[in-house]
Design a protein around this motif. Sequence first.
Motif, PDB file in Angstrom:
ATOM      1  N   ALA A   1      -7.419 -17.938 -18.807  1.00 20.88           N
ATOM      2  CA  ALA A   1      -7.094 -18.199 -20.214  1.00 20.88           C
ATOM      3  C   ALA A   1      -5.839 -17.476 -20.684  1.00 20.88           C
ATOM      4  O   ALA A   1      -5.105 -17.982 -21.530  1.00 20.88           O
ATOM      5  CB  ALA A   1      -8.282 -17.806 -21.101  1.00 20.88           C
ATOM      6  N   THR A   2      -5.582 -16.283 -20.136  1.00 18.82           N
ATOM      7  CA  THR A   2      -4.412 -15.513 -20.570  1.00 18.82           C
ATOM      8  C   THR A   2      -3.192 -15.788 -19.703  1.00 18.82           C
ATOM      9  O   THR A   2      -2.078 -15.433 -20.073  1.00 18.82           O
ATOM     10  CB  THR A   2      -4.696 -14.000 -20.552  1.00 18.82           C
ATOM     11  OG1 THR A   2      -5.011 -13.595 -19.217  1.00 18.82           O
ATOM     12  CG2 THR A   2      -5.844 -13.648 -21.499  1.00 18.82           C
ATOM     13  N   GLY A   3      -3.413 -16.384 -18.530  1.00 23.25           N
ATOM     14  CA  GLY A   3      -2.302 -16.683 -17.622  1.00 23.25           C
ATOM     15  C   GLY A   3      -1.793 -15.465 -16.872  1.00 23.25           C
ATOM     16  O   GLY A   3      -0.716 -15.503 -16.289  1.00 23.25           O
ATOM     17  N   THR A   4      -2.560 -14.377 -16.892  1.00 27.72           N
ATOM     18  CA  THR A   4      -2.119 -13.162 -16.188  1.00 27.72           C
ATOM     19  C   THR A   4      -3.328 -12.334 -15.757  1.00 27.72           C
ATOM     20  O   THR A   4      -4.404 -12.449 -16.345  1.00 27.72           O
ATOM     21  CB  THR A   4      -1.201 -12.297 -17.081  1.00 27.72           C
ATOM     22  OG1 THR A   4      -0.711 -11.188 -16.314  1.00 27.72           O
ATOM     23  CG2 THR A   4      -1.931 -11.767 -18.306  1.00 27.72           C
ATOM     24  N   ASN A   5      -3.114 -11.529 -14.732  1.00 28.49           N
ATOM     25  CA  ASN A   5      -4.132 -10.552 -14.339  1.00 28.49           C
ATOM     26  C   ASN A   5      -3.652  -9.135 -14.640  1.00 28.49           C
ATOM     27  O   ASN A   5      -4.270  -8.165 -14.239  1.00 28.49           O
ATOM     28  CB  ASN A   5      -4.500 -10.697 -12.856  1.00 28.49           C
ATOM     29  CG  ASN A   5      -3.320 -10.459 -11.933  1.00 28.49           C
ATOM     30  OD1 ASN A   5      -2.202 -10.201 -12.385  1.00 28.49           O
ATOM     31  ND2 ASN A   5      -3.550 -10.554 -10.650  1.00 28.49           N
ATOM     32  N   ASP A   6      -2.540  -9.014 -15.348  1.00 29.36           N
ATOM     33  CA  ASP A   6      -1.949  -7.712 -15.647  1.00 29.36           C
ATOM     34  C   ASP A   6      -2.552  -7.087 -16.900  1.00 29.36           C
ATOM     35  O   ASP A   6      -1.906  -6.968 -17.939  1.00 29.36           O
ATOM     36  CB  ASP A   6      -0.425  -7.836 -15.795  1.00 29.36           C
ATOM     37  CG  ASP A   6       0.251  -8.066 -14.464  1.00 29.36           C
ATOM     38  OD1 ASP A   6      -0.305  -7.635 -13.440  1.00 29.36           O
ATOM     39  OD2 ASP A   6       1.328  -8.695 -14.454  1.00 29.36           O
ATOM     40  N   PHE A   7      -3.822  -6.725 -16.796  1.00 28.01           N
ATOM     41  CA  PHE A   7      -4.488  -5.978 -17.854  1.00 28.01           C
ATOM     42  C   PHE A   7      -5.332  -4.910 -17.175  1.00 28.01           C
ATOM     43  O   PHE A   7      -5.609  -4.970 -15.978  1.00 28.01           O
ATOM     44  CB  PHE A   7      -5.331  -6.889 -18.762  1.00 28.01           C
ATOM     45  CG  PHE A   7      -6.305  -7.772 -18.035  1.00 28.01           C
ATOM     46  CD1 PHE A   7      -7.581  -7.328 -17.706  1.00 28.01           C
ATOM     47  CD2 PHE A   7      -5.948  -9.062 -17.674  1.00 28.01           C
ATOM     48  CE1 PHE A   7      -8.475  -8.141 -17.039  1.00 28.01           C
ATOM     49  CE2 PHE A   7      -6.843  -9.898 -17.004  1.00 28.01           C
ATOM     50  CZ  PHE A   7      -8.105  -9.427 -16.684  1.00 28.01           C
ATOM     51  N   ILE A   8      -5.717  -3.916 -17.950  1.00 27.11           N
ATOM     52  CA  ILE A   8      -6.460  -2.779 -17.409  1.00 27.11           C
ATOM     53  C   ILE A   8      -7.946  -3.115 -17.364  1.00 27.11           C
ATOM     54  O   ILE A   8      -8.483  -3.740 -18.284  1.00 27.11           O
ATOM     55  CB  ILE A   8      -6.206  -1.519 -18.264  1.00 27.11           C
ATOM     56  CG1 ILE A   8      -4.726  -1.114 -18.169  1.00 27.11           C
ATOM     57  CG2 ILE A   8      -7.119  -0.370 -17.833  1.00 27.11           C
ATOM     58  CD1 ILE A   8      -4.324   0.000 -19.107  1.00 27.11           C
ATOM     59  N   ARG A   9      -8.586  -2.681 -16.288  1.00 25.29           N
ATOM     60  CA  ARG A   9     -10.028  -2.870 -16.145  1.00 25.29           C
ATOM     61  C   ARG A   9     -10.713  -1.508 -16.025  1.00 25.29           C
ATOM     62  O   ARG A   9     -10.270  -0.649 -15.272  1.00 25.29           O
ATOM     63  CB  ARG A   9     -10.366  -3.663 -14.874  1.00 25.29           C
ATOM     64  CG  ARG A   9      -9.803  -5.093 -14.844  1.00 25.29           C
ATOM     65  CD  ARG A   9      -8.540  -5.144 -14.004  1.00 25.29           C
ATOM     66  NE  ARG A   9      -7.865  -6.421 -13.984  1.00 25.29           N
ATOM     67  CZ  ARG A   9      -8.136  -7.398 -13.151  1.00 25.29           C
ATOM     68  NH1 ARG A   9      -9.103  -7.272 -12.286  1.00 25.29           N
ATOM     69  NH2 ARG A   9      -7.444  -8.510 -13.191  1.00 25.29           N
ATOM     70  N   VAL A  10     -11.783  -1.346 -16.784  1.00 22.34           N
ATOM     71  CA  VAL A  10     -12.684  -0.212 -16.621  1.00 22.34           C
ATOM     72  C   VAL A  10     -13.903  -0.800 -15.916  1.00 22.34           C
ATOM     73  O   VAL A  10     -14.677  -1.555 -16.506  1.00 22.34           O
ATOM     74  CB  VAL A  10     -13.060   0.436 -17.973  1.00 22.34           C
ATOM     75  CG1 VAL A  10     -14.121   1.515 -17.784  1.00 22.34           C
ATOM     76  CG2 VAL A  10     -11.810   1.025 -18.627  1.00 22.34           C
ATOM     77  N   ARG A  11     -14.023  -0.479 -14.643  1.00 18.23           N
ATOM     78  CA  ARG A  11     -15.045  -1.062 -13.775  1.00 18.23           C
ATOM     79  C   ARG A  11     -16.240  -0.118 -13.719  1.00 18.23           C
ATOM     80  O   ARG A  11     -16.130   1.000 -13.229  1.00 18.23           O
ATOM     81  CB  ARG A  11     -14.452  -1.295 -12.389  1.00 18.23           C
ATOM     82  CG  ARG A  11     -13.206  -2.180 -12.438  1.00 18.23           C
ATOM     83  CD  ARG A  11     -12.314  -2.030 -11.216  1.00 18.23           C
ATOM     84  NE  ARG A  11     -12.998  -2.441 -10.007  1.00 18.23           N
ATOM     85  CZ  ARG A  11     -12.713  -1.951  -8.796  1.00 18.23           C
ATOM     86  NH1 ARG A  11     -11.766  -1.040  -8.639  1.00 18.23           N
ATOM     87  NH2 ARG A  11     -13.366  -2.379  -7.750  1.00 18.23           N
ATOM     88  N   VAL A  12     -17.362  -0.573 -14.241  1.00 13.84           N
ATOM     89  CA  VAL A  12     -18.559   0.248 -14.325  1.00 13.84           C
ATOM     90  C   VAL A  12     -19.475  -0.136 -13.164  1.00 13.84           C
ATOM     91  O   VAL A  12     -19.963  -1.270 -13.094  1.00 13.84           O
ATOM     92  CB  VAL A  12     -19.269   0.047 -15.680  1.00 13.84           C
ATOM     93  CG1 VAL A  12     -20.482   0.963 -15.787  1.00 13.84           C
ATOM     94  CG2 VAL A  12     -18.293   0.290 -16.836  1.00 13.84           C
ATOM     95  N   GLY A  13     -19.676   0.793 -12.256  1.00 13.40           N
ATOM     96  CA  GLY A  13     -20.449   0.517 -11.055  1.00 13.40           C
ATOM     97  C   GLY A  13     -21.919   0.277 -11.336  1.00 13.40           C
ATOM     98  O   GLY A  13     -22.570   1.081 -11.996  1.00 13.40           O
ATOM     99  N   ILE A  14     -22.420  -0.856 -10.817  1.00 19.10           N
ATOM    100  CA  ILE A  14     -23.853  -1.147 -10.922  1.00 19.10           C
ATOM    101  C   ILE A  14     -24.496  -1.211  -9.536  1.00 19.10           C
ATOM    102  O   ILE A  14     -25.701  -1.378  -9.416  1.00 19.10           O
ATOM    103  CB  ILE A  14     -24.130  -2.450 -11.707  1.00 19.10           C
ATOM    104  CG1 ILE A  14     -23.491  -3.659 -11.024  1.00 19.10           C
ATOM    105  CG2 ILE A  14     -23.668  -2.308 -13.153  1.00 19.10           C
ATOM    106  CD1 ILE A  14     -23.943  -5.000 -11.579  1.00 19.10           C
ATOM    107  N   GLY A  15     -23.686  -1.072  -8.488  1.00 15.80           N
ATOM    108  CA  GLY A  15     -24.216  -1.080  -7.128  1.00 15.80           C
ATOM    109  C   GLY A  15     -24.591  -2.472  -6.652  1.00 15.80           C
ATOM    110  O   GLY A  15     -24.502  -3.447  -7.380  1.00 15.80           O
ATOM    111  N   ARG A  16     -25.010  -2.520  -5.422  1.00 14.15           N
ATOM    112  CA  ARG A  16     -25.389  -3.776  -4.764  1.00 14.15           C
ATOM    113  C   ARG A  16     -26.880  -4.036  -4.921  1.00 14.15           C
ATOM    114  O   ARG A  16     -27.666  -3.091  -4.992  1.00 14.15           O
ATOM    115  CB  ARG A  16     -25.051  -3.693  -3.276  1.00 14.15           C
ATOM    116  CG  ARG A  16     -23.589  -3.906  -3.021  1.00 14.15           C
ATOM    117  CD  ARG A  16     -23.410  -5.326  -2.591  1.00 14.15           C
ATOM    118  NE  ARG A  16     -22.038  -5.742  -2.653  1.00 14.15           N
ATOM    119  CZ  ARG A  16     -21.675  -6.929  -3.103  1.00 14.15           C
ATOM    120  NH1 ARG A  16     -22.550  -7.766  -3.561  1.00 14.15           N
ATOM    121  NH2 ARG A  16     -20.422  -7.286  -3.106  1.00 14.15           N
ATOM    122  N   PRO A  17     -27.282  -5.305  -4.942  1.00 11.32           N
ATOM    123  CA  PRO A  17     -28.715  -5.610  -5.026  1.00 11.32           C
ATOM    124  C   PRO A  17     -29.455  -5.148  -3.775  1.00 11.32           C
ATOM    125  O   PRO A  17     -28.882  -5.130  -2.688  1.00 11.32           O
ATOM    126  CB  PRO A  17     -28.761  -7.131  -5.160  1.00 11.32           C
ATOM    127  CG  PRO A  17     -27.422  -7.630  -4.748  1.00 11.32           C
ATOM    128  CD  PRO A  17     -26.457  -6.508  -4.909  1.00 11.32           C
TER     129      PRO A  17
END
Length: 193
Positions: free
Chosen positions: A126-142
């Motif tokens: 939707a924004t046409g870019t991947n250049d934004f900051i991500r705060v990735r909150v770990g939830i682990g693997r199932p």
Amino acid sequence: MDANLWLVVGLGNPGPGYAGNRHNVGQMVLAELADRMAANFKSHRTNSAVAEGRSFPGGPKLVLAKPNTFMNVSGGPVAALLRFYSLEPSRLIVVHDDLDIPYDTVKLKLGGGHGGHNGLRDIIAATGTNDFIRVRVGIGRPPGRQPSADFVLKDFSSTERATLPNLLADAADAVELIAADGLVAAQLKFHTA
């Protein structure tokens, strides 16, 4: 426009049935930030709930936004919010769950792919870019052979809920540090701890 304005989007699914799901941890972090700022979420014309404020006097202004759409179609509201606030994607912080990071861990990054996360995929489209900051909150693997899609749509376990407030506080701290001091300073704190 405020020169020190950040749009912070917490990904999740709408409605009380999803509120405690692992997939909604992004919105849980925004609730923590809103509490710190004594700000209330209000309906916004971008099909989002928005709260505005500052974490500390003279600090950067944060626009906290929770799209009212399901996570997989978060891109429309995010693009509309960027337009409404006249912000470039470089002023966007997206807080989301991440299966590839152990539970109780926060990682920060700029850009990159979506890693199979449909909410990120839709925002990038939707924004046409991947250049934004991500705060990735770990939830682990199932555990075992449980499908990832089922795992993310389940509530945190009782063991996880015992430490969840600390995880949410860490992710909220990361957002505040990014906005105040920049991504590199935040990465130094969260990636070397």
